[in-house]
Structures are given as C-alpha cells and as structure tokens.
Design an enzyme around this catalytic site. Structure first.
Site, PDB file in Angstrom:
ATOM      1  N   ASN A 277       0.871  -1.170   0.000  1.00  0.00           N
ATOM      2  CA  ASN A 277       0.000   0.000   0.000  1.00  0.00           C
ATOM      3  C   ASN A 277       0.910   1.222   0.000  1.00  0.00           C
ATOM      4  OD1 ASN A 277      -1.821   2.022   0.485  1.00  0.00           O
ATOM      5  ND2 ASN A 277      -2.728   1.092   2.304  1.00  0.00           N
TER       6      ASN A 277
ATOM      7  N   ARG B 127      -2.533  -2.121  -3.458  1.00  0.00           N
ATOM      8  CA  ARG B 127      -3.755  -1.339  -3.261  1.00  0.00           C
ATOM      9  C   ARG B 127      -3.662  -0.122  -4.180  1.00  0.00           C
ATOM     10  NH1 ARG B 127      -5.428   2.796   1.383  1.00  0.00           N
ATOM     11  NH2 ARG B 127      -7.621   2.928   0.843  1.00  0.00           N
TER      12      ARG B 127
ATOM     13  N   ARG C  38     -10.783  15.137   7.484  1.00  0.00           N
ATOM     14  CA  ARG C  38     -11.566  15.565   6.304  1.00  0.00           C
ATOM     15  C   ARG C  38     -12.978  15.979   6.726  1.00  0.00           C
ATOM     16  NH1 ARG C  38     -10.568  10.192   2.999  1.00  0.00           N
ATOM     17  NH2 ARG C  38      -8.545   9.877   3.954  1.00  0.00           N
TER      18      ARG C  38
ATOM     19  N   PHE D 220      -9.416   9.494  17.787  1.00  0.00           N
ATOM     20  CA  PHE D 220     -10.618   9.352  18.608  1.00  0.00           C
ATOM     21  C   PHE D 220     -10.313   9.163  20.092  1.00  0.00           C
ATOM     22  CE2 PHE D 220     -15.117   9.071  18.464  1.00  0.00           C
ATOM     23  CZ  PHE D 220     -15.407   9.564  17.206  1.00  0.00           C
TER      24      PHE D 220
ATOM     25  N   GLU E  95      -7.976  -5.390   5.180  1.00  0.00           N
ATOM     26  CA  GLU E  95      -7.838  -5.066   3.755  1.00  0.00           C
ATOM     27  C   GLU E  95      -6.671  -5.816   3.131  1.00  0.00           C
ATOM     28  OE1 GLU E  95      -8.373  -0.869   5.066  1.00  0.00           O
ATOM     29  OE2 GLU E  95      -9.100  -0.583   3.025  1.00  0.00           O
TER      30      GLU E  95
HETATM   31  P1  ADP Z   1      -6.898   4.289   8.772  1.00  0.00           P
HETATM   32  O1  ADP Z   1      -8.017   4.993   8.097  1.00  0.00           O
HETATM   33  O2  ADP Z   1      -5.668   5.125   8.935  1.00  0.00           O
HETATM   34  O3  ADP Z   1      -6.641   2.878   8.278  1.00  0.00           O
HETATM   35  P2  ADP Z   1      -7.732   2.965  11.219  1.00  0.00           P
HETATM   36  O4  ADP Z   1      -8.812   2.096  10.731  1.00  0.00           O
HETATM   37  O5  ADP Z   1      -6.460   2.340  11.696  1.00  0.00           O
HETATM   38  O6  ADP Z   1      -7.422   4.163  10.255  1.00  0.00           O
HETATM   39  O7  ADP Z   1      -8.342   3.825  12.420  1.00  0.00           O
HETATM   40  C1  ADP Z   1      -7.552   4.770  13.068  1.00  0.00           C
HETATM   41  C2  ADP Z   1      -8.377   5.489  14.115  1.00  0.00           C
HETATM   42  O8  ADP Z   1      -9.012   4.539  14.981  1.00  0.00           O
HETATM   43  C3  ADP Z   1      -7.486   6.302  15.033  1.00  0.00           C
HETATM   44  O9  ADP Z   1      -7.319   7.594  14.553  1.00  0.00           O
HETATM   45  C4  ADP Z   1      -8.267   6.321  16.296  1.00  0.00           C
HETATM   46  O10 ADP Z   1      -9.040   7.494  16.283  1.00  0.00           O
HETATM   47  C5  ADP Z   1      -9.208   5.148  16.231  1.00  0.00           C
HETATM   48  N1  ADP Z   1      -8.950   4.193  17.319  1.00  0.00           N
HETATM   49  C6  ADP Z   1      -7.987   3.261  17.389  1.00  0.00           C
HETATM   50  N2  ADP Z   1      -8.059   2.602  18.559  1.00  0.00           N
HETATM   51  C7  ADP Z   1      -9.095   3.141  19.241  1.00  0.00           C
HETATM   52  C8  ADP Z   1      -9.683   2.912  20.530  1.00  0.00           C
HETATM   53  N3  ADP Z   1      -9.216   1.966  21.346  1.00  0.00           N
HETATM   54  N4  ADP Z   1     -10.748   3.671  20.874  1.00  0.00           N
HETATM   55  C9  ADP Z   1     -11.227   4.619  20.059  1.00  0.00           C
HETATM   56  N5  ADP Z   1     -10.711   4.892  18.853  1.00  0.00           N
HETATM   57  C10 ADP Z   1      -9.667   4.173  18.450  1.00  0.00           C
END
Ligand code: ADP
Length: 401
Positions: free
Chosen positions: A10, A91, A241, A283, A384
C-alpha cells in the site's frame, strides 16, 4: 512451504506499508512500514514473528525504501527471494471507469492507472511509484492491482450521478466512485459468514470508521450506495476531512477569504473533520478531551454522530430496511460509545445495541445487538491486506489458467 504467500503493498506519497500474507490461512507472516520517503530521517520498521527491526537514515525514493524493506526480510532470516511469493497485490485507490476487478499488472495497466491520476492526484501517482519499484525488485512475480473503487463500480446511476451538467461531468469523469471498497466487500462477506448466511440473502449497512470513514448500503451482496464520491472527501466526518459540506463554502472561501485552490484542498482534506473542530483527529485523544469537559471536542463528537446517523437513516430507506449493520475499522471496532450513540433510540426500526455486549472487549467478529432484535448489529474487524492478498492470488491463478 506454503504456496499462497502474497506480498501486499500500500504505497502512499511518502510512505509504503507492506505485509506478507498467507492468503490461505489468513496470517500475516511479516509486515512493516517505510516512512518519510524523500527525507534525510527516513525510517523502516519491520515486524517478523515477535521480532521488530528498524532502519533509520535517508530514503531517497520509493524504490530505495522497498529495497531496504526487502533487505530486512533477509536480515530477519526470511528472504523474500526464497519465500515462494506467488503474487504481489497492490492497493490502488482510483480505478476510474476503467478498472472494476483485480487486474494483473502490465505496462499498459500502469499507464492507465497513471492516466487516472487526474482523479486522485494524491494517491494514484504514489500507487504507480510503488508498483514500479516492486516490479523492478521482483520481476518474476506476477503483480496485481486491487482497486479501492471496484466494489462500487456498479452503483445505480441515480446514486453515482451528480446533478450537474451531464456533458461536463462526462468529459471530466465526474461521478461518484466510492472508496474503501475492498473493506466494505470483505466486511460484508465476513458479516454474512458470521451469521451463517449468504451475502445474497442480506441487506447490509457497513460503517467503515477509521481515520478515513465511509458508509455503504449493500443490497443482497451488491453495493447500491456509498458515502464517498468523486474523491474520498465526501460523506462522513473524518479524522481530518470535512466530509459533506455545501459546495458553496468552497466558492465563498475562494471569493471572500481569498484562499487558493491548494489552500482549500489542504483545509478540507487535512485541517477539517474532528481535527478542524477540536484540534485532534485521533478518537482516543478526542475522548480524553471530552472527559476533561472540552466543549469543542464534545461538539466535534456530536457533529460526527449526527452525520453518521443521517447516513444510516438514508441507507435504511434505500435498502427498504436492513438485516445487518456492521461497524469496522479503528473507531468502529474500538469505540463502544460511537456504536451506541450512532444507533440510539432506533428500537422502532428493529435496531438495538446491548450494553454489555457492546462494551465487552474483543478482537473478533461479534454481535452487539440482543438476540431478539430484528437487525443484527455486528462489529467485524476489517482486514484489507488479506482481502487484497486473496484477490491478487485469484487474479494470478485465473490469468495463468
Ligand atoms: P486508517 O483509516 O488510517 O486505516 P484505522 O482504521 O487504523 O485508520 O483507524 C484509526 C483510528 O481509529 C485512530 O485515529 C483512532 O481514532 C481510532 N482508534 C484506534 N483505537 C481506538 C480505541 N481503542 N478507541 C477509540 N478509537 C480508536
């Protein structure tokens, strides 16, 4: 030695993530990330088994970054050359109107992906660079492009058409393409499998909530709508975004705030969403600020949930009711409060979330609705890389059949 190993790549503008996946068993054999490509302080982090190794130093370009990563396979005692890699799966973000299934890469395919760069200027050029580097390093291994847009290629015209001058739209390829398709397809398949049902029997809403976020409506296995559009900017509120805004805002910023197109691009893609509203895009950090009584963070959360509920409502109507609603990706898999708030008060639609199930910690697919609820609400981890590996292997097998 297994014969279903696929190297998944990716490639982003300044980073490359890679994973060596056993497409049959589903395990990641090794993985890593090359970061800060083009900088003097580049870094490659490589995981193999329980071991993590790191390389720091200048990384000139993607080719050098991938070569360093390949060297680390060797260093960790698992040289790629001897691993029997069957295929490399790339990807690719934008397949435009041209690509709608995993495609074995040839010079012509690379050229076509390049040509689609006008539609995805941040992504497709980086994907092409990754493809060219991997082809040079592994010239004898078939390489396959797996497109983020493919699952949404068949959206009904009413869902994929913007209400603007049709000739102009056609001339410039302006339509709704949708993204995260590999994840939406994989997760809807896993959800059906979890329920012991066929995807063709189910109406599903999938909520992919990561840094980027998108929703999809899937009618008996076929995607009929999704929240991202011409670009991955449309739809839900995301980490950085904006998601949906009145297009008049762009004109207003241009005319009244004197912002350039690049400034507005940067604003909407990198300085908006949760970050724009609260200062943070993660988050977990947002939750901490809310717990500390930060009102901007609370507003960001409320706007995020409001948008999410708006899409869930729209898709319930488009599908004529859902059998399954599934949360996935970083936020969807981990935030019990987002899941509860997104579906609060929807009992009359057969939608409920069981508090104990929702807050129980788990890393596997699970149901968070009560057994008695009409709609199955699930949490399904996305993968993915595995989906790309399987698609690449299948395309390789059918092209050599
Ligand atoms: P990407 O779009 O970069 O692939 P991910 O699917 O890895 O993103 O999601 C990343 C986001 O998931 C982080 O920015 C965070 O906000 C959120 N996240 C990860 N772990 C937790 C958690 N334990 N509780 C709440 N939010 C989480």
């Amino acid at each position: 030695m297994t014969n279903s190993l696929v190297l998944v790549i990716n490639s982003g503008s300044s980073s490359v993530k890679y994973q060596l996946v056993d497409a049959a068993g589903g395990e990641a054999v090794a993985s890593g990330i090359v970061e800060r490509i083009g900088e003097d302080d580049g870094i490659v982090t490589h995981h193999c088994g329980t071991e993590t190794i790191e390389h720091r130093g200048p990384i000139r370009d993607h080719a050098e970054g991938l070569a360093l990563a390949f060297g680390m396979f060797e260093q960790s005692g698992y040289p790629l050359s001897g691993a029997g890699v069957r295929s490399v799966g790339h990807r690719v973000v934008h397949g435009g109107e041209v690509f709608y299934k995993p495609t074995v890469i040839t010079d012509e395919v690379v050229e076509q992906i390049s040509r689609l760069s006008a539609l995805a200027p941040l992504h497709n050029p980086a994907n092409v660079t990754g493809i060219e580097s991997a082809r040079a390093l592994l010239p004898d291994v078939p390489q396959v492009a797996v497109f983020d847009t493919a699952f949404f290629h068949g959206l009904p015209a009413a869902a994929s058409t913007y209400a603007i001058d049709l000739d102009l739209a056609r001339e410039h390829g302006i339509r709704r393409y949708g993204f995260h398709g590999t994840s939406h397809k994989y997760v809807s398949g896993q959800a059906a499998e979890f329920l012991g049902r066929d995807v063709a029997e189910l109406n599903q809403i999938v909520l992919h909530l990561g840094n980027g976020a998108s929703a999809s409506a899937i009618l008996r296995g076929t995607a009929i709508d999704t929240s991202m559009g011409l670009t991955p900017l449309e739809g839900l509120v995301m980490g950085t975004r904006s998601g949906d805004i009145d297009p008049g805002i762009v004109l207003h910023l241009r005319r009244s705030a004197g912002m350039s197109v690049d400034d507005i691009d940067d604003l909407l893609n990198r300085r908006s969403g949760l970050k724009g509203l609260s200062g943070v895009n993660d988050f977990r950090a947002l939750g901490q600020l809310i717990d500390d009584g930060n009102t901007a963070a609370q507003l960001a959360y409320d706007v995020y949930i409001h948008r999410l509920r708006r899409y869930i409502g729209a898709y319930l109507i488009e599908l004529g009711g859902a059998d399954v609603i599934t949360f996935t990706a970083g936020v969807g898999e981990n935030s019990a409060s987002v899941r509860a708030d997104a579906l609060r008060g929807l009992g009359r639609f057969g939608i409920a979330v069981d508090d104990a199930r929702n807050t129980a910690k788990s890393r596997v697919a699970r149901r968070i609705s009560p057994d008695s609820a009409e709609v199955a609400v699930l949490v399904v981890p996305t993968n993915e890389e595995l989906a790309i590996a399987r698609a690449a292997l299948a395309a390789t097998a059918s092209s050599s059949a």
